[in-house]
Design an enzyme around this catalytic site. Sequence first.
Site, PDB file in Angstrom:
ATOM      1  N   GLY A  47       0.841  -1.179   0.000  1.00  0.00           N
ATOM      2  CA  GLY A  47       0.000   0.000   0.000  1.00  0.00           C
ATOM      3  C   GLY A  47       0.880   1.233   0.000  1.00  0.00           C
ATOM      4  N   ASP A 169     -12.561   2.453   7.419  1.00  0.00           N
ATOM      5  CA  ASP A 169     -12.147   2.167   6.037  1.00  0.00           C
ATOM      6  C   ASP A 169     -12.681   0.804   5.587  1.00  0.00           C
ATOM      7  OD1 ASP A 169     -10.878   2.648   3.616  1.00  0.00           O
ATOM      8  OD2 ASP A 169      -8.929   1.903   4.289  1.00  0.00           O
TER       9      ASP A 169
END
Length: 382
Positions: A47, A169
């Site tokens: 990420g 999230d």
Amino acid sequence: MIDRFQYNIGVPAEDLAKYCHGGYHPVHLNDLLCDGRYRILDKLGFGSFSTVWLARDEVKEIYVSIKIVVAEQSHNHNGELQILQTITRTGDTTHPGHKHVSHLIDSFYHEGPNGRHLCMVLELLGPKISSVVNRRPNYRLDGRLARRISSQLLLGVDYIRSCGVTHGDIHLGNVLFRVSGLNRIPTFDDSRIGKVSRKDGAPSEKGVPEYLVEPVEYKFDKSEILDEIQLVDFGESFLIGNPPKSICTPTSLHPPELVFRHPLTEVVDIWNLGCTTYELVTGRTLFEAWMDDRELVPQFQKVLGGVPDQWIQDALKTGEDIQASYANGYDKETLDLDEEDLTTLGSYLRRMCIVEPTQRANLTELMSHPWVQVDKGTQKEQ
């Protein structure tokens, strides 16, 4: 920051430019971390702020996942580490949602050429739901499986809420399958290694790895059962009593309070749970936006109606929109949820996808909803 365009790379992987001071730690296969305890075997993902690796715990003789955070985010008060420690410290292991949430096994710091990196050791899981559906003929899960997973996701959210934590999230990329057969590691393919070299032949800058590794693709035989999930990645999570001014989540999932810059609370999870459940079942997103969340405003008005407290209610009251999303473009023999099931889903979503945050259903109400309760009976029958 280095200029990645001056390098040959060879495989799709994380941004090479972030291999600099404060950035990624250069990891190579068979590297040993934490005084030799963890041996790196393969890459699981990456990420903007970390890379994630398959490793073997040489002490416990088990396989684990290690998330190596960029150096600039690896301070002693790293938010994700604190959240995971809070869940470990306060969580009730008898809660039914406990097994549907990723848990911290160990953490340590590693000094490298780009700085000091926080390493978080977590349970090794299977593929993301988003990866699995991309390989399915209809690009979605079977309806009954999607329903069962939506119930597990609700249990996971209820569990972290009991710890005073908001995930912040929730989306299909942060929901991973648990897999029973992970004592056998994925087969490694040498073609997934891309040597890193400068185009001008000069030596690579300090902190640049010798090669990058493309994340592994999970491959399972037909005997493997994918029917249980965990909610992962607490990088945007916060304590209920200390909400941030903003969160970074996929733009299409931005709750109205984030779009209109109103204060955030724990009920952002309820909105995202509703949007994710819709996508999980239908294979389509409820809203779409690319980079600018202002794109969502006309969609709110078009899809949800014009009166604020009726926006989602009018759109989903009859379940017709859900039925259309679920059925249109799919083979009839793959439609294993009937009209009654989808009407129940619409009722469930109407309690979550409400523009006014204070009017959204609480978790106790959602836990008793027929969409979840009926599914419990279905699981027992199978």
